[in-house]
Every structure is written in C-alpha cells, then in structure tokens.
Design a protein around this motif. Structure first.
Motif, mmCIF file in Angstrom:
data_model
loop_
_atom_site.group_PDB
_atom_site.id
_atom_site.type_symbol
_atom_site.label_atom_id
_atom_site.label_comp_id
_atom_site.label_asym_id
_atom_site.label_seq_id
_atom_site.Cartn_x
_atom_site.Cartn_y
_atom_site.Cartn_z
ATOM 1 N N LEU A 23 0.827 -1.129 0.080
ATOM 2 C CA LEU A 23 -0.034 -0.023 -0.027
ATOM 3 C C LEU A 23 0.806 1.234 0.057
ATOM 4 C CD1 LEU A 23 -2.886 1.427 0.118
ATOM 5 C CD2 LEU A 23 -2.604 1.107 2.780
ATOM 6 N N THR A 24 1.877 1.106 0.819
ATOM 7 C CA THR A 24 2.712 2.456 0.998
ATOM 8 C C THR A 24 3.356 2.830 -0.461
ATOM 9 O OG1 THR A 24 3.150 2.023 3.273
ATOM 10 C CG2 THR A 24 4.800 3.670 1.926
ATOM 11 N N ASN A 25 4.023 1.633 -1.162
ATOM 12 C CA ASN A 25 4.614 1.989 -2.359
ATOM 13 C C ASN A 25 3.703 2.259 -3.507
ATOM 14 O OD1 ASN A 25 6.981 1.093 -1.280
ATOM 15 N ND2 ASN A 25 6.855 -1.232 -2.007
ATOM 16 N N ALA A 26 2.368 1.583 -3.206
ATOM 17 C CA ALA A 26 1.342 1.956 -4.345
ATOM 18 C C ALA A 26 0.999 3.627 -4.115
ATOM 19 C CB ALA A 26 0.058 1.205 -4.324
ATOM 20 N N LEU A 27 0.865 4.154 -3.255
ATOM 21 C CA LEU A 27 0.658 5.376 -2.644
ATOM 22 C C LEU A 27 1.688 6.131 -3.075
ATOM 23 C CD1 LEU A 27 -1.315 5.128 0.905
ATOM 24 C CD2 LEU A 27 -2.298 5.749 -1.355
ATOM 25 N N ILE A 28 2.855 6.103 -2.767
ATOM 26 C CA ILE A 28 4.015 6.900 -3.350
ATOM 27 C C ILE A 28 4.186 6.923 -4.806
ATOM 28 C CG2 ILE A 28 6.347 7.277 -2.704
ATOM 29 C CD1 ILE A 28 5.979 6.269 -0.022
ATOM 30 N N GLY A 29 3.917 5.609 -5.309
ATOM 31 C CA GLY A 29 4.205 5.506 -6.770
ATOM 32 C C GLY A 29 5.722 4.664 -6.837
ATOM 33 N N SER A 30 6.327 4.441 -5.834
ATOM 34 C CA SER A 30 7.573 4.176 -6.149
ATOM 35 C C SER A 30 8.009 3.014 -5.039
ATOM 36 C CB SER A 30 8.899 5.115 -5.928
ATOM 37 O OG SER A 30 10.084 4.752 -6.098
ATOM 38 N N LYS A 31 8.858 2.154 -5.399
ATOM 39 C CA LYS A 31 9.351 0.967 -4.491
ATOM 40 C C LYS A 31 10.378 1.303 -3.632
ATOM 41 C CE LYS A 31 10.515 -3.942 -4.931
ATOM 42 N NZ LYS A 31 10.612 -4.998 -5.873
ATOM 43 N N ILE A 32 9.887 1.749 -2.313
ATOM 44 C CA ILE A 32 10.816 2.169 -1.009
ATOM 45 C C ILE A 32 10.781 1.161 -0.053
ATOM 46 C CG2 ILE A 32 10.723 4.659 -1.720
ATOM 47 C CD1 ILE A 32 9.131 4.044 1.384
ATOM 48 N N SER A 33 9.689 0.243 -0.113
ATOM 49 C CA SER A 33 9.461 -0.603 1.113
ATOM 50 C C SER A 33 9.451 -1.865 0.402
ATOM 51 C CB SER A 33 8.302 -0.291 1.698
ATOM 52 O OG SER A 33 8.447 -1.069 3.018
ATOM 53 N N LYS A 123 -7.134 -5.607 -0.306
ATOM 54 C CA LYS A 123 -7.327 -7.032 -0.876
ATOM 55 C C LYS A 123 -8.973 -6.819 -1.277
ATOM 56 C CE LYS A 123 -3.259 -8.789 1.270
ATOM 57 N NZ LYS A 123 -2.661 -10.005 1.809
ATOM 58 N N VAL A 124 -9.509 -5.957 -1.357
ATOM 59 C CA VAL A 124 -11.044 -6.019 -1.556
ATOM 60 C C VAL A 124 -11.522 -6.924 -2.779
ATOM 61 C CG1 VAL A 124 -11.594 -4.067 -0.117
ATOM 62 C CG2 VAL A 124 -11.238 -3.989 -2.439
ATOM 63 N N ASP A 125 -10.352 -6.642 -3.636
ATOM 64 C CA ASP A 125 -10.663 -7.340 -4.945
ATOM 65 C C ASP A 125 -10.920 -8.973 -5.017
ATOM 66 O OD1 ASP A 125 -7.838 -6.889 -4.202
ATOM 67 O OD2 ASP A 125 -7.389 -8.030 -5.985
ATOM 68 N N ALA A 126 -10.278 -9.403 -3.723
ATOM 69 C CA ALA A 126 -10.398 -11.163 -3.353
ATOM 70 C C ALA A 126 -11.777 -11.506 -2.666
ATOM 71 C CB ALA A 126 -9.383 -11.349 -2.239
ATOM 72 N N LEU A 127 -12.645 -10.301 -2.359
ATOM 73 C CA LEU A 127 -14.104 -10.861 -1.760
ATOM 74 C C LEU A 127 -14.850 -11.038 -3.083
ATOM 75 C CD1 LEU A 127 -14.612 -8.119 0.970
ATOM 76 C CD2 LEU A 127 -14.097 -10.465 1.283
ATOM 77 N N LYS A 128 -15.734 -12.073 -2.742
ATOM 78 C CA LYS A 128 -16.702 -12.306 -3.670
ATOM 79 C C LYS A 128 -18.034 -11.448 -3.672
ATOM 80 C CE LYS A 128 -15.481 -17.233 -3.452
ATOM 81 N NZ LYS A 128 -15.810 -18.540 -2.905
ATOM 82 N N ALA A 148 -12.778 7.139 9.721
ATOM 83 C CA ALA A 148 -13.347 6.743 8.566
ATOM 84 C C ALA A 148 -12.985 5.098 8.107
ATOM 85 C CB ALA A 148 -13.076 7.820 7.554
ATOM 86 N N VAL A 149 -13.767 4.760 6.976
ATOM 87 C CA VAL A 149 -13.312 3.499 6.394
ATOM 88 C C VAL A 149 -13.212 3.561 4.890
ATOM 89 C CG1 VAL A 149 -14.219 0.852 6.309
ATOM 90 C CG2 VAL A 149 -14.621 2.494 8.433
ATOM 91 N N VAL A 150 -12.023 2.963 4.368
ATOM 92 C CA VAL A 150 -11.664 3.014 2.937
ATOM 93 C C VAL A 150 -11.409 1.538 2.451
ATOM 94 C CG1 VAL A 150 -10.593 4.268 0.993
ATOM 95 C CG2 VAL A 150 -10.935 5.386 3.388
ATOM 96 N N PRO A 151 -12.360 1.032 1.592
ATOM 97 C CA PRO A 151 -11.945 -0.223 1.144
ATOM 98 C C PRO A 151 -10.974 0.040 0.143
ATOM 99 C CG PRO A 151 -14.242 0.138 1.296
ATOM 100 C CD PRO A 151 -13.716 1.371 1.376
ATOM 101 N N VAL A 152 -9.827 -0.736 -0.174
ATOM 102 C CA VAL A 152 -8.812 -0.704 -1.325
ATOM 103 C C VAL A 152 -8.182 -1.876 -1.885
ATOM 104 C CG1 VAL A 152 -7.997 1.651 -0.167
ATOM 105 C CG2 VAL A 152 -6.757 -0.347 0.244
ATOM 106 N N SER A 153 -7.818 -1.809 -2.866
ATOM 107 C CA SER A 153 -6.630 -2.913 -3.296
ATOM 108 C C SER A 153 -5.686 -2.378 -3.722
ATOM 109 C CB SER A 153 -7.541 -3.833 -4.717
ATOM 110 O OG SER A 153 -6.526 -4.447 -5.241
ATOM 111 N N ALA A 154 -4.591 -2.446 -2.742
ATOM 112 C CA ALA A 154 -3.253 -1.791 -3.121
ATOM 113 C C ALA A 154 -2.537 -2.251 -4.378
ATOM 114 C CB ALA A 154 -2.159 -2.060 -1.832
ATOM 115 N N LEU A 155 -2.674 -3.809 -4.639
ATOM 116 C CA LEU A 155 -2.252 -4.200 -5.647
ATOM 117 C C LEU A 155 -2.654 -3.889 -7.207
ATOM 118 C CD1 LEU A 155 -0.041 -6.333 -5.889
ATOM 119 C CD2 LEU A 155 -1.703 -8.005 -6.092
ATOM 120 N N LYS A 156 -3.946 -3.544 -7.115
ATOM 121 C CA LYS A 156 -4.694 -3.166 -8.363
ATOM 122 C C LYS A 156 -4.996 -1.697 -8.392
ATOM 123 C CE LYS A 156 -6.338 -7.863 -9.397
ATOM 124 N NZ LYS A 156 -7.683 -8.553 -9.825
#
Length: 295
Positions: A23-33, A123-128, A148-156
């Motif tokens: 998630l951190t890498n996806a938000l920043i747009g670079s692989k730091i972690s 990983k909400v994309d994995a829910l049916k 607040a609640v935010v559903p996300v898919s960091a991978l997608k």
C-alpha cells in the motif's frame, strides 16, 4: 479560493502480511519498502514521501506488530510501531478483507482515539460479495471508533485516490518538510540493502528463517556507474548452503535481480558483489541489532 498547504506524518500499521508495504509503495508510486508474501518482511520504520499540489504526505511504513513470538527482534519492531503511533498526525490501520484475527485486535488499544485513525480494508478485490464487506466492516466498527473506512486494493490501485483524500483532510496546515521530488528520507545504501533482502525472502524465504540481514560494506558511485559490495549476514552455518543454492544458483539469481532493481533506482550501470557471513545469534541481541542498523 486558495487552498492551504497541508503536510504531516502518516503511520501505516497492521498485523504482518496485510499489505502495508504494498500500500505504501502504491500510494507513493515508487518501491521504497520491500514486499514479500512472507510475514515480518519490513523491520525498519521507513519514511516515504508523496508531494502533490496542496499536500505532502510523509508515510511511515512500520513493521507488522508481532504478537506470536518474543525475542529481541520482535521487541524492537513493536517499539517502532508504538513510537510511530505516538508521533504521527494520521494513522492508517490496514486489515485484510474478510480476515480479522487476534493479531488485528491486539493493535486496537494502541490506536489513537482522537479522530485521526482510518480503517483501510485491503485486498477487497479478493472478496466475492460486497455484502460480505459490509458485514465485515460492521463487526470491526463495533470494536473501535474509526474516523473513516476506506476499502482498497493496493495491488490493483483501487480507491487509492479516495484514501489520499481522506488522509489529506486530516493533515495539519504547514510548509512542506521535503523537496517536491523526494521519495524517501532513507539513503540509497539502505534501499539497496532492502532490495537484496527482498530477493532473498522471495527466493528462499520458505527455507531460510528470519535470522538474515544485509549490510552494504562498499558503495563507490560516480556519473559512470556504481560499485556496490553487500554482505548477507546469517545466524547459522546451515543457512549458507541454503542461500547459495546448487552451484551458487540462488545467490546468482538474488544478485542479478537486485542489481536490475538498483539500475532502475540509480539510473546508471551497477556492479554488484554479494557475499555471505555467519554471525551466530545476532537477531537475539539488541546490541548486535543496533550495530547492524536496526532502530
């Protein structure tokens, strides 16, 4: 109407393996972690920086909070998590969609109740079914008053803009702390060592326990390229052949893949040498952990 500039620290916390680093890498747009399917991959508190027109986010990617095992390494990682929660402006508590465990619940007493904690369902994309998500969120909200609640898919990349918007609203007004093009406050040597460690976990993580770290012992860089020598420190003699693989095949692949990432990172040719040293019991001694760069 002019928008005030907002800038602040954001802690990304959660039990191991819920996708904090992804998630951190996806938000920043670079692989730091570093990212691995193995739990307990992140050991350090890593600051990643994202600057936009009206806000600057300083993300603190923390280790997963350890509840199963004791030991010096896990005590150190839990101290990092606890300290991060006390120091930041916004807390992002990441949980895996549909999978709430005692490890998630044990973090709740540490979370701030001052209206700055967001629940992020990854990983909400994995829910049916969306109905499964509503029920899951409802059960969690009974246990803690998230802001607040935010559903996300960091991978997608699903709902990441919505998450950034929720975080930005809660950052304090103030001048940026970093230059606009800064991605992390960690030096390149640190990121390079993490890249090697990622390859080790991905290739031999099932066979090699966590008594393994990487130290950059030489870094010579100029406009033409970089020469880097890295030492993989393991705890036991039996770890050496696992890392090497048949005919050195594992170590060759680890070095090759890490070098390719370093070339992208530095944008220049890289000569990388990787070797192994045995240092018995280092992960169980706090003095050794500090000496090897752990906080």
């Amino acid at each position: 109407m002019t928008h005030p500039f907002r800038c602040g620290f954001v802690a990304v916390v959660g039990r191991p393996n819920v996708g904090k680093s992804t998630l951190t890498n996806a938000l920043i747009g670079s692989k730091i972690s570093i990212v691995s399917r193995k739990a307990q991959t992140t050991r350090h508190r890593i600051h990643g920086v994202l600057t936009r027109d009206h806000d600057q986010f300083v993300f603190v990617d923390t280790p997963g909070f350890q509840t199963r095992h004791g030991g010096a390494m896990n005590r150190m990682m839990n101290r990092v998590v606890t300290q991060a929660l006390a120091e930041v402006d916004v807390v992002v508590h990441v949980v895996e969609a549909g999978k709430w465990s005692s490890g998630d619940a044990q973090l709740l007493p540490l979370l701030p109740r001052s209206g700055k904690t967001l629940l992020v369902i990854n990983k909400v994309d994995a829910l049916k079914s969306k109905n499964d998500l509503f029920a899951f969120v409802g059960r969690i909200m009974e246990q803690f008053p998230y802001d607040a609640v935010v559903p996300v898919s960091a991978l997608k990349g699903v709902q990441l803009e919505e998450l950034l918007s929720e975080i930005a609203q809660r950052l304090p007004e103030g001048e940026p702390m970093f230059e606009a093009d800064t991605l992390t406050d960690r030096p390149m040597r640190f990121i390079a060592a993490e890249l090697i460690r990622e390859k080790i976990f991905r290739l031999v993580g099932d066979e090699l326990p966590y008594g393994c770290t990487v130290v950059i012992e030489q870094w010579d860089e100029n406009e033409q390229g970089a020469r880097i020598a890295a030492c993989v420190v393991v705890e036991r003699d039996s770890h050496r052949p696992i890392l090497l693989g048949a005919g050195g095949s594992h170590m060759k692949r680890i070095a090759t893949e890490a070098r390719q990432d370093m070339i992208k990172l530095l944008d220049k040719p890289v000569h990388l040498e990787v070797y192994i040293k045995v240092r018995k019991g280092w992960s169980e001694r706090e003095s050794a952990l500090r000496e090897l760069g752990y906080e």
